[in-house]
Design a protein around this motif. Structure first.
Motif, short mmCIF file in Angstrom:
data_model
loop_
_atom_site.label_atom_id
_atom_site.label_comp_id
_atom_site.label_asym_id
_atom_site.label_seq_id
_atom_site.Cartn_x
_atom_site.Cartn_y
_atom_site.Cartn_z
N VAL A 130 5.51 -4.21 -5.88
CA VAL A 130 5.38 -3.48 -7.13
C VAL A 130 3.92 -3.22 -7.46
N SER A 131 3.09 -4.23 -7.30
CA SER A 131 1.67 -4.07 -7.57
C SER A 131 1.02 -3.10 -6.59
N ARG A 132 1.38 -3.22 -5.32
CA ARG A 132 0.80 -2.30 -4.33
C ARG A 132 1.22 -0.86 -4.60
N GLY A 133 2.46 -0.66 -5.01
CA GLY A 133 2.90 0.68 -5.35
C GLY A 133 2.17 1.22 -6.57
N ALA A 134 1.94 0.36 -7.57
CA ALA A 134 1.21 0.79 -8.77
C ALA A 134 -0.23 1.15 -8.42
N ILE A 135 -0.85 0.39 -7.54
CA ILE A 135 -2.23 0.67 -7.15
C ILE A 135 -2.30 1.99 -6.39
N ARG A 136 -1.32 2.25 -5.55
CA ARG A 136 -1.30 3.54 -4.84
C ARG A 136 -1.23 4.70 -5.83
#
Length: 552
Positions: free
Chosen positions: A369-375
């Protein structure tokens, strides 16, 4: 039992809290796009979308024609140039191998100004032509008008083809030579091997390079305005600045975001297709055929023309104009613009690198979830600066209004414009626009370093601050400096957002060049423009040195 429950609760609490920072980054980065979408919908609801509806077909048509034309030209010449320098030996091949990248140091708007000066009636080319034919006016001979659609395609392609060249060159260097050798063994010639083997396999790299070039076309403002093309970014700028129609400009801006989304989807599809590429066989390095006769000089001439069009003509014209007549007022205005440029670029680089470092750390240690938000937060690099600046004008102005009301109620004091009328707005848009640059650089460095050093530090008893100061920053110093340099140079070259959000009376090098060139004072714009090009050479040189270290 209680210790196990406590550890489980702390782990659950940690996994719940981690996405907060990435979501805050997404909210800050998505504020301009969200505000534009709301403003565009509000304009439709109130029926005030006539201006956007009237301009949209023309701007979309002109933008699409320009994008497709530049995409075709850059795709063709970039692919051919990469094929030549990686597969053949000819005079000065080693020089062209890295020099064909340097046109990226020339911003598109500077290329437009220099080409008009070079090919105009008073430029060196037509002056030389008149000395041979004896003409005294343009009516006595024919010369193409550079301020046209074909001129825009020529100029933009001349400085944007390196996107395709770099992508295809990297692919050719990584691709095994076994496939080409097998095709030659089966009787296929060089041209047939290229079209039946190399070209189909290089399609993902070609699509990536062409997509990046087309995204730069969408982001451009100065060049399309100078050539008189009704590109969508130029229409957005004139709709807001000249007609004060924020709703119509918001509708056009949302359309740009949709176009960018399609381009990103196309690039993502191309990247997914890379699974079909053959891996490099280290025992069979890419072989280079030694060219002779006309083929040798044809390859040499092709690369020389590309380098001259993309770098030689712009830099030569800038140098000639800058030092032909050096006026004290030109030097004074350049120095006056250089100071805020350096301040903005330095502060913007520090803020963006700090945010990029945080985002990269979260990408390494957080969940999906965090990696997707950062992308999502790093997609600002794909959005034109005009769109981002337009989306920040009203929310920052509204924040200033609320803050002034609060200070009046509490202390009977009105501070004025703090966000929308200061450098804070520019630093905000720079952080959104160039977060991807710092994040990608630091994220790649962290992946290359690995976690073993950090794990060893934890075993030795270091805590978060100690790990940061003694391990993270020292081991990532080269990447941090590289990211800061890249962001610094990008801010120096940035024009659309700076033009819209700069404080009154403050000029950067880019806005100074834009203002002088648009009123025909190119000689006074040449010196600050030359500073911009010299700054742009820094990341090109760094990238070339890094690429040389990775050669096999």
């Amino acid at each position: 039992m209680l210790g196990t429950l406590r550890q489980h609760w702390q782990k659950s609490e940690r996994s719940f809290a981690l996405p907060i920072v990435p979501l805050v980054l997404v909210a800050l980065a998505g504020l301009p796009i969200g505000w534009l979408a709301w403003s565009a919908a509000a304009a439709v609801a109130t029926g005030s979308n006539g201006l956007a509806a009237a301009m949209l077909p023309t701007s979309l048509r002109d933008t699409a024609q320009l994008m497709v034309s530049v995409g075709l030209v850059t795709g063709t010449v970039g692919l051919v140039a990469a094929w030549l320098v990686t597969h053949y030996e000819f005079p000065l091949r080693r020089l062209f191998d890295w020099a064909l990248v340097v046109p990226l140091a020339v911003p598109t708007y500077l290329a437009a100004y220099t080409y008009v000066e070079f090919l105009d009636f008073t430029g060196p080319l037509q002056t030389l032509l008149r000395t041979f034919n004896g003409a005294t006016s343009l009516k006595e001979y024919w010369f193409p008008n550079i301020r046209s659609s074909w001129g825009a395609v020529l100029v933009l392609s001349a400085v944007l083809y390196p996107y395709v060249y770099v992508a295809c060159r990297a692919f050719f260097l990584m691709q095994s030579a076994s496939l080409n050798i097998a095709a030659r063994t089966l009787g296929a010639g060089g041209m047939r091997t290229f079209f039946t083997v190399t070209l189909p396999l290089s399609r993902p790299a070609l699509v990536v390079g062409v997509t990046l070039a087309m995204m730069e076309v969408v982001n451009d403002l100065g060049a399309v305005q100078y050539f008189g093309i009704n590109a969508i970014t130029a229409i957005i700028y004139s709709t807001w600045i000249n007609r004060a129609d924020f709703g119509g400009a918001a509708q056009l801006a949302v359309t740009v975001v949709l176009v960018i989304g399609l381009l990103i989807a196309a690039e993502g599809q191309a990247r997914r297709n890379r699974v079909y590429l053959g891996r490099r066989d280290s025992r069979v390095p890419p072989a280079r055929e030694i060219l002779a006769g006309p083929r040798k000089w044809s390859a040499f001439g092709f690369c020389l023309v590309l380098l001259a069009l993309g770098f030689g003509i712009p830099v030569g014209q800038l140098t000639f104009s800058a030092f032909r007549v050096v006026l004290p007022e030109t030097i004074a205005s350049t120095v006056a613009a250089l100071v805020p440029t350096v301040i903005l670029a330095s502060l913007g680089a520090v803020i963006t690198v700090v945010l990029g470092f945080i985002a990269a750390k979260l990408s390494q240690s957080s969940g999906s979830v965090s990696r997707g938000a950062i992308r999502l937060a790093t997609l600002g690099y794909a959005i034109p600066g005009t769109v981002l600046a337009l989306g920040l004008l009203q929310p920052l102005g509204q924040a200033d209004l609320w803050f002034n009301r609060m200070t009046m109620a509490l202390a009977d004091w009105r501070p004025g414009l703090i966000l929308s009328g200061s450098m804070a707005a520019l630093l905000y848009v720079y952080a959104i626009r160039f977060l991807a640059v710092s994040h990608s650089t630091l994220d790649a460095a962290m992946k290359k370093r690995g976690t073993s050093v950090l794990d060893a530090g934890k075993v030795l008893g270091e805590r978060r601050l100690g790990l940061l100061l003694r391990i993270d920053i020292p081991t990532l110093t080269p990447a941090i400096l590289s990211a800061a340099t890249l962001v610094f140079v990008e801010i120096v070259k940035e024009l659309p957002a700076t033009l819209l959000l700069r404080p009154l009376g403050v000029d950067t090098l880019a806005t100074l060049v834009y203002m002088r060139a648009n009123v025909g004072l190119f000689a006074q714009a040449a010196l600050p423009a030359l500073f911009i090009v010299l700054a742009g050479l820094i990341p090109v040189i760094l990238a070339t040195r890094l690429g040389d270290r990775r050669k096999v």
